[in-house]
Motif scaffolding. Sequence first.
Motif, PDB file in Angstrom:
ATOM      1  N   GLN A 189      64.526  52.602 -12.411  1.00  0.00           N
ATOM      2  CA  GLN A 189      63.402  51.744 -12.046  1.00  0.00           C
ATOM      3  C   GLN A 189      63.468  51.370 -10.567  1.00  0.00           C
ATOM      4  OE1 GLN A 189      60.793  50.816 -14.087  1.00  0.00           O
ATOM      5  NE2 GLN A 189      61.688  52.313 -15.512  1.00  0.00           N
ATOM      6  N   PRO A 190      62.335  51.412  -9.848  1.00  0.00           N
ATOM      7  CA  PRO A 190      61.002  51.701 -10.383  1.00  0.00           C
ATOM      8  C   PRO A 190      60.754  53.175 -10.647  1.00  0.00           C
ATOM      9  CG  PRO A 190      60.875  51.346  -8.027  1.00  0.00           C
ATOM     10  CD  PRO A 190      62.290  51.040  -8.415  1.00  0.00           C
ATOM     11  N   HIS A 191      61.576  54.053 -10.047  1.00  0.00           N
ATOM     12  CA  HIS A 191      61.443  55.483 -10.306  1.00  0.00           C
ATOM     13  C   HIS A 191      62.690  56.191  -9.780  1.00  0.00           C
ATOM     14  CE1 HIS A 191      60.615  56.219  -6.032  1.00  0.00           C
ATOM     15  NE2 HIS A 191      59.723  55.237  -6.077  1.00  0.00           N
ATOM     16  N   PRO A 192      62.937  57.430 -10.182  1.00  0.00           N
ATOM     17  CA  PRO A 192      64.099  58.176  -9.665  1.00  0.00           C
ATOM     18  C   PRO A 192      63.994  58.360  -8.154  1.00  0.00           C
ATOM     19  CG  PRO A 192      63.129  59.284 -11.566  1.00  0.00           C
ATOM     20  CD  PRO A 192      62.167  58.218 -11.162  1.00  0.00           C
ATOM     21  N   PRO A 193      65.141  58.541  -7.475  1.00  0.00           N
ATOM     22  CA  PRO A 193      65.092  58.826  -6.037  1.00  0.00           C
ATOM     23  C   PRO A 193      64.331  60.111  -5.765  1.00  0.00           C
ATOM     24  CG  PRO A 193      67.300  59.198  -6.919  1.00  0.00           C
ATOM     25  CD  PRO A 193      66.512  58.536  -8.002  1.00  0.00           C
ATOM     26  N   VAL A 194      63.663  60.145  -4.625  1.00  0.00           N
ATOM     27  CA  VAL A 194      62.842  61.292  -4.239  1.00  0.00           C
ATOM     28  C   VAL A 194      63.367  61.866  -2.937  1.00  0.00           C
ATOM     29  CG1 VAL A 194      60.528  62.081  -3.595  1.00  0.00           C
ATOM     30  CG2 VAL A 194      60.796  60.347  -5.387  1.00  0.00           C
ATOM     31  N   TRP A 195      63.617  63.165  -2.940  1.00  0.00           N
ATOM     32  CA  TRP A 195      63.987  63.891  -1.726  1.00  0.00           C
ATOM     33  C   TRP A 195      62.856  64.850  -1.385  1.00  0.00           C
ATOM     34  CZ3 TRP A 195      69.803  65.675  -2.247  1.00  0.00           C
ATOM     35  CH2 TRP A 195      70.617  64.537  -2.416  1.00  0.00           C
ATOM     36  N   ILE A 196      62.645  65.033  -0.085  1.00  0.00           N
ATOM     37  CA  ILE A 196      61.585  65.909   0.388  1.00  0.00           C
ATOM     38  C   ILE A 196      62.183  67.044   1.225  1.00  0.00           C
ATOM     39  CG2 ILE A 196      59.430  66.067   1.685  1.00  0.00           C
ATOM     40  CD1 ILE A 196      59.144  64.357  -0.776  1.00  0.00           C
ATOM     41  N   PRO A 197      62.396  68.217   0.632  1.00  0.00           N
ATOM     42  CA  PRO A 197      62.849  69.371   1.417  1.00  0.00           C
ATOM     43  C   PRO A 197      61.702  69.949   2.236  1.00  0.00           C
ATOM     44  CG  PRO A 197      63.366  69.602  -0.936  1.00  0.00           C
ATOM     45  CD  PRO A 197      62.347  68.527  -0.802  1.00  0.00           C
ATOM     46  N   SER A 198      62.012  70.464   3.419  1.00  0.00           N
ATOM     47  CA  SER A 198      60.967  71.048   4.265  1.00  0.00           C
ATOM     48  C   SER A 198      61.596  71.958   5.299  1.00  0.00           C
ATOM     49  CB  SER A 198      60.166  69.939   4.966  1.00  0.00           C
ATOM     50  OG  SER A 198      59.239  70.491   5.891  1.00  0.00           O
ATOM     51  N   GLN A 199      60.784  72.906   5.761  1.00  0.00           N
ATOM     52  CA  GLN A 199      61.213  73.780   6.855  1.00  0.00           C
ATOM     53  C   GLN A 199      61.108  73.092   8.212  1.00  0.00           C
ATOM     54  OE1 GLN A 199      59.097  77.595   6.611  1.00  0.00           O
ATOM     55  NE2 GLN A 199      58.673  77.120   4.473  1.00  0.00           N
ATOM     56  N   GLY A 200      60.472  71.931   8.263  1.00  0.00           N
ATOM     57  CA  GLY A 200      60.383  71.205   9.530  1.00  0.00           C
ATOM     58  C   GLY A 200      58.985  70.814   9.936  1.00  0.00           C
ATOM     59  N   SER A 201      58.046  70.802   9.000  1.00  0.00           N
ATOM     60  CA  SER A 201      56.681  70.398   9.301  1.00  0.00           C
ATOM     61  C   SER A 201      56.654  68.932   9.739  1.00  0.00           C
ATOM     62  CB  SER A 201      55.806  70.582   8.057  1.00  0.00           C
ATOM     63  OG  SER A 201      54.634  69.811   8.128  1.00  0.00           O
ATOM     64  N   ARG A 202      55.975  68.677  10.860  1.00  0.00           N
ATOM     65  CA  ARG A 202      55.855  67.301  11.339  1.00  0.00           C
ATOM     66  C   ARG A 202      55.207  66.410  10.283  1.00  0.00           C
ATOM     67  NH1 ARG A 202      55.320  63.826  15.638  1.00  0.00           N
ATOM     68  NH2 ARG A 202      56.307  65.285  17.067  1.00  0.00           N
ATOM     69  N   GLU A 203      54.141  66.902   9.644  1.00  0.00           N
ATOM     70  CA  GLU A 203      53.454  66.098   8.642  1.00  0.00           C
ATOM     71  C   GLU A 203      54.390  65.713   7.498  1.00  0.00           C
ATOM     72  OE1 GLU A 203      50.329  68.801  10.521  1.00  0.00           O
ATOM     73  OE2 GLU A 203      52.378  69.019   9.756  1.00  0.00           O
ATOM     74  N   THR A 204      55.271  66.640   7.103  1.00  0.00           N
ATOM     75  CA  THR A 204      56.182  66.359   6.000  1.00  0.00           C
ATOM     76  C   THR A 204      57.227  65.325   6.400  1.00  0.00           C
ATOM     77  OG1 THR A 204      55.856  68.607   5.156  1.00  0.00           O
ATOM     78  CG2 THR A 204      57.764  67.393   4.343  1.00  0.00           C
ATOM     79  N   VAL A 205      57.765  65.444   7.613  1.00  0.00           N
ATOM     80  CA  VAL A 205      58.736  64.465   8.095  1.00  0.00           C
ATOM     81  C   VAL A 205      58.101  63.075   8.132  1.00  0.00           C
ATOM     82  CG1 VAL A 205      60.213  63.779  10.019  1.00  0.00           C
ATOM     83  CG2 VAL A 205      59.995  66.197   9.426  1.00  0.00           C
ATOM     84  N   GLU A 206      56.895  62.984   8.655  1.00  0.00           N
ATOM     85  CA  GLU A 206      56.221  61.688   8.745  1.00  0.00           C
ATOM     86  C   GLU A 206      55.909  61.133   7.357  1.00  0.00           C
ATOM     87  OE1 GLU A 206      52.903  62.595  11.225  1.00  0.00           O
ATOM     88  OE2 GLU A 206      54.053  62.465  13.092  1.00  0.00           O
ATOM     89  N   PHE A 207      55.547  61.994   6.417  1.00  0.00           N
ATOM     90  CA  PHE A 207      55.302  61.560   5.044  1.00  0.00           C
ATOM     91  C   PHE A 207      56.571  60.959   4.436  1.00  0.00           C
ATOM     92  CE2 PHE A 207      55.708  62.606   0.522  1.00  0.00           C
ATOM     93  CZ  PHE A 207      54.584  62.014  -0.005  1.00  0.00           C
ATOM     94  N   ALA A 208      57.695  61.638   4.595  1.00  0.00           N
ATOM     95  CA  ALA A 208      58.947  61.156   4.010  1.00  0.00           C
ATOM     96  C   ALA A 208      59.407  59.855   4.641  1.00  0.00           C
ATOM     97  CB  ALA A 208      60.027  62.227   4.153  1.00  0.00           C
ATOM     98  N   ALA A 209      59.196  59.712   5.951  1.00  0.00           N
ATOM     99  CA  ALA A 209      59.705  58.548   6.681  1.00  0.00           C
ATOM    100  C   ALA A 209      58.825  57.316   6.540  1.00  0.00           C
ATOM    101  CB  ALA A 209      59.852  58.897   8.161  1.00  0.00           C
ATOM    102  N   ASP A 210      57.645  57.455   5.970  1.00  0.00           N
ATOM    103  CA  ASP A 210      56.747  56.311   5.822  1.00  0.00           C
ATOM    104  C   ASP A 210      57.496  55.138   5.174  1.00  0.00           C
ATOM    105  OD1 ASP A 210      54.768  54.607   4.192  1.00  0.00           O
ATOM    106  OD2 ASP A 210      53.427  55.802   5.448  1.00  0.00           O
ATOM    107  N   PRO A 211      57.357  53.927   5.720  1.00  0.00           N
ATOM    108  CA  PRO A 211      58.133  52.789   5.194  1.00  0.00           C
ATOM    109  C   PRO A 211      57.836  52.458   3.744  1.00  0.00           C
ATOM    110  CG  PRO A 211      56.505  52.066   6.816  1.00  0.00           C
ATOM    111  CD  PRO A 211      56.559  53.547   6.905  1.00  0.00           C
ATOM    112  N   ALA A 212      56.670  52.858   3.231  1.00  0.00           N
ATOM    113  CA  ALA A 212      56.373  52.635   1.818  1.00  0.00           C
ATOM    114  C   ALA A 212      57.164  53.574   0.920  1.00  0.00           C
ATOM    115  CB  ALA A 212      54.879  52.815   1.559  1.00  0.00           C
TER     116      ALA A 212
END
Length: 392
Positions: A189-212
Amino acid sequence: MRFYFFHLMPYADLDPDYDKTYPSSWVTLPNSFYDPVKGADLYHRYLDELEYAAALGFEGVGVNEHHQNAYGLMPCPNVFAGMLARRIPETAKIAVLGRALPVLSNPLSVAEEFAVLDNITRGRLVTGFVRGIGAEYHSLAVNPTESHERFHEAHDLIMAAWTRTGPFPWEGKHYHFPHVNLWPRVYQQPHPPVWIPSQGSRETVEFAADPARRYTYLQTAAPAATLFRTMQLYRDEAERRGYQASPDQLGWSIKLYVAEDDATARREAKPHIEAFANKFLRMPQEYLLPPGYTSLASMKGLIQSRKTITGGYRTMEQMLEQGTFICGGPQTVIDQLAEYQRRGGFNLVMAGLHFGTLPHDLTMKNIEIFAKQVMPALKDAVPGAVPRVAAE
């Protein structure tokens, strides 16, 4: 430093001469190259290797998702996670890195699968979400221009299913459900940990780092220079959004081979890591990055970094120089991992201790030496002051 053992489960019996006729082991390689008897043996062998790593004290083991290729025989990683759940020690986690959300038609099925695994493991599940590399869009006939919006909506739906009391309706652009009412609920709870694998897309890095979210970002399939840039990009994005990123939010997926000494390690690993790079990973650029798959800015960066991954024949020596492979005796591997951690500021290592055609005996040897001689020397290693690199 924290260690997971990661397995791609390639079709190791692939005819090495396939590339005389076909451009890639992905998408268009006829499945007549697959022998079900050999494939069945490989599946059992690979599960043995994952279980062995868990028994030797890795924090967890990792599986992932790829479709219609010889590079990775896991189109349904939840099945393999389920097989492992009752067979590995209760101290070991299972990381599914990850489900390719945009190419799947029903995100609620993913939410359900992960919820079941989270219950079966009593909270030892690490979940992962990816967009899937470009080849998956060719294989499954999904429009790559919708990749980002399908990913974000599927992610949001899964999070809502995990964290909101049902039933409730979901009316999005791509997914429509009159009743979202997840059974079973997730164990963590509230949910399992989430990892975001990526080749290095800026959009993906910014998505993962979002404070929410503050999801762990896992750099995959890139030279060390790209690793350092994306780690810095995550830290910069976190700071810009009002918090300081932890090293535990940063990880690296890297192929490694360790043996008694440097000479032995290089001799044993060379044909198999070169088969991985030049046979299994072989892919035309249009398979990897179809038009519309990513933004122009990210496309330029990915093309540049991937020239060192998929362009031309690559030798083991080149891979060692680029930082896409680590190989040597125990002290060499310890020193190199420590130096990469110092420069990258990450704390998670997803160790790819099997690759390409590496046989079972050498894989088990690699796992054992790494677990018994490398991991103990680095278990207390943490990043210090990380030298700043340009994030662009």
